[in-house]
Design a protein around this motif. Structure first.
Motif, mmCIF file in Angstrom:
data_model
loop_
_atom_site.group_PDB
_atom_site.id
_atom_site.type_symbol
_atom_site.label_atom_id
_atom_site.label_comp_id
_atom_site.label_asym_id
_atom_site.label_seq_id
_atom_site.Cartn_x
_atom_site.Cartn_y
_atom_site.Cartn_z
ATOM 1 N N HIS A 31 0.842 -1.197 0.000
ATOM 2 C CA HIS A 31 0.000 0.000 0.000
ATOM 3 C C HIS A 31 0.879 1.249 0.000
ATOM 4 O O HIS A 31 1.809 1.363 0.776
ATOM 5 C CB HIS A 31 -0.913 -0.010 1.226
ATOM 6 N N GLU A 32 0.576 2.187 -0.865
ATOM 7 C CA GLU A 32 1.298 3.454 -0.938
ATOM 8 C C GLU A 32 0.382 4.562 -0.450
ATOM 9 O O GLU A 32 -0.807 4.594 -0.760
ATOM 10 C CB GLU A 32 1.743 3.731 -2.373
ATOM 11 N N MET A 33 0.965 5.497 0.341
ATOM 12 C CA MET A 33 0.175 6.586 0.907
ATOM 13 C C MET A 33 0.985 7.867 0.915
ATOM 14 O O MET A 33 2.219 7.834 0.811
ATOM 15 C CB MET A 33 -0.296 6.231 2.314
ATOM 16 N N ALA A 34 0.309 8.964 1.053
ATOM 17 C CA ALA A 34 0.967 10.262 1.118
ATOM 18 C C ALA A 34 1.787 10.352 2.403
ATOM 19 O O ALA A 34 1.471 9.725 3.411
ATOM 20 C CB ALA A 34 -0.072 11.374 1.075
ATOM 21 N N CYS A 35 2.822 11.135 2.346
ATOM 22 C CA CYS A 35 3.715 11.272 3.500
ATOM 23 C C CYS A 35 3.170 12.342 4.447
ATOM 24 O O CYS A 35 3.788 13.385 4.668
ATOM 25 C CB CYS A 35 5.121 11.618 3.017
ATOM 26 N N LYS A 36 1.996 12.074 5.005
ATOM 27 C CA LYS A 36 1.348 12.974 5.954
ATOM 28 C C LYS A 36 1.074 12.195 7.235
ATOM 29 O O LYS A 36 0.721 11.020 7.199
ATOM 30 C CB LYS A 36 0.035 13.510 5.389
ATOM 31 N N VAL A 37 1.224 12.875 8.359
ATOM 32 C CA VAL A 37 1.104 12.218 9.662
ATOM 33 C C VAL A 37 -0.278 11.599 9.843
ATOM 34 O O VAL A 37 -0.389 10.444 10.259
ATOM 35 C CB VAL A 37 1.405 13.222 10.797
ATOM 36 N N ASP A 38 -1.334 12.339 9.526
ATOM 37 C CA ASP A 38 -2.681 11.808 9.763
ATOM 38 C C ASP A 38 -2.996 10.607 8.880
ATOM 39 O O ASP A 38 -3.664 9.667 9.305
ATOM 40 C CB ASP A 38 -3.730 12.906 9.576
ATOM 41 N N VAL A 39 -2.482 10.598 7.666
ATOM 42 C CA VAL A 39 -2.715 9.470 6.757
ATOM 43 C C VAL A 39 -1.984 8.223 7.262
ATOM 44 O O VAL A 39 -2.545 7.125 7.289
ATOM 45 C CB VAL A 39 -2.251 9.831 5.322
ATOM 46 N N ILE A 40 -0.730 8.402 7.682
ATOM 47 C CA ILE A 40 0.058 7.266 8.175
ATOM 48 C C ILE A 40 -0.530 6.712 9.464
ATOM 49 O O ILE A 40 -0.653 5.497 9.638
ATOM 50 C CB ILE A 40 1.539 7.681 8.369
ATOM 51 N N GLU A 41 -0.924 7.597 10.394
ATOM 52 C CA GLU A 41 -1.526 7.149 11.656
ATOM 53 C C GLU A 41 -2.825 6.392 11.414
ATOM 54 O O GLU A 41 -3.091 5.377 12.052
ATOM 55 C CB GLU A 41 -1.782 8.340 12.576
ATOM 56 N N CYS A 42 -3.624 6.867 10.486
ATOM 57 C CA CYS A 42 -4.886 6.195 10.170
ATOM 58 C C CYS A 42 -4.620 4.792 9.627
ATOM 59 O O CYS A 42 -5.306 3.833 10.005
ATOM 60 C CB CYS A 42 -5.664 7.030 9.159
ATOM 61 N N TYR A 43 -3.625 4.645 8.784
ATOM 62 C CA TYR A 43 -3.298 3.334 8.221
ATOM 63 C C TYR A 43 -2.748 2.390 9.288
ATOM 64 O O TYR A 43 -3.122 1.218 9.340
ATOM 65 C CB TYR A 43 -2.286 3.489 7.080
ATOM 66 N N VAL A 44 -1.877 2.899 10.152
ATOM 67 C CA VAL A 44 -1.256 2.068 11.185
ATOM 68 C C VAL A 44 -2.282 1.590 12.212
ATOM 69 O O VAL A 44 -2.192 0.477 12.736
ATOM 70 C CB VAL A 44 -0.100 2.834 11.869
#
Length: 131
Positions: A31-44
Motif C-alpha cells: 500500500h502506498e500513501m501520502a507522507c502525511k502524519v494523519d494518513v500514516i496514523e490512520c493506516y497504522v
C-alpha cells in the motif's frame, strides 16, 4: 519530512519512505500513501495493517506452532492439540498458559509426543460420542 513522521516510520519498520516519489509504502501489503502524519496514523491504526503485522510476526514462532490445515485463519499447536487465533495477544496467552507450559516441559524431557495430525472432528464432538 517532519519529526513526527520520522518517529512513526521508526516505530513501524514495515513502512518505508520512498524519497524519489515522496510517498510512504507498506512492505507487507504494498500500500502506498501520502507522507502525511494523519494518513500514516490512520493506516497504522487500521484493522488490515494490524492483521498483516500479526500474521507476519506469527511466522517467527516455535516449531510446534504451525498454520492449521482445517482453519486457514488459525494456528495449530502440536503440543496441546488446540487451535489458536493468529493475533499476537492470543498466541502470548496460549504460550504462557498452564496447559502449554506443562506440555512443553514434558516435551523437553522426552516424555511427550507431538500431535502431528490435526483432528478433523472437534474434540467436544468426539467426547460426546464416547459417552
Amino acid at each position: 519530512m517532519d519529526k513526527v513522521t520520522k518517529r512513526l516510520l521508526k516505530q513501524n519498520p514495515e513502512l518505508e519512505f520512498l524519497k524519489d516519489q515522496g510517498i510512504v509504502k507498506c512492505k507487507l501489503s504494498g500500500h502506498e500513501m501520502a507522507c502525511k502524519v494523519d494518513v500514516i496514523e490512520c493506516y497504522v491504526k487500521g484493522k488490515r495493517f494490524r492483521r498483516l503485522r500479526d500474521s507476519h510476526q506469527a511466522e517467527k514462532l516455535p516449531e510446534h506452532l504451525s498454520s492449521s490445515v482445517l482453519h486457514k485463519d488459525k494456528l495449530f499447536c502440536s503440543l496441546t492439540s488446540s487451535y489458536i487465533n493468529c493475533t499476537t495477544s492470543n498466541i502470548e496467552k496460549h504460550m504462557t498458559g498452564r496447559k502449554y507450559l506443562r506440555a512443553l516441559q514434558q516435551y523437553e524431557r522426552g516424555n511427550f509426543k507431538l500431535f502431528l495430525v490435526q483432528l478433523e472432528v472437534p474434540r467436544s464432538y468426539l467426547r460426546a460420542l464416547q459417552q
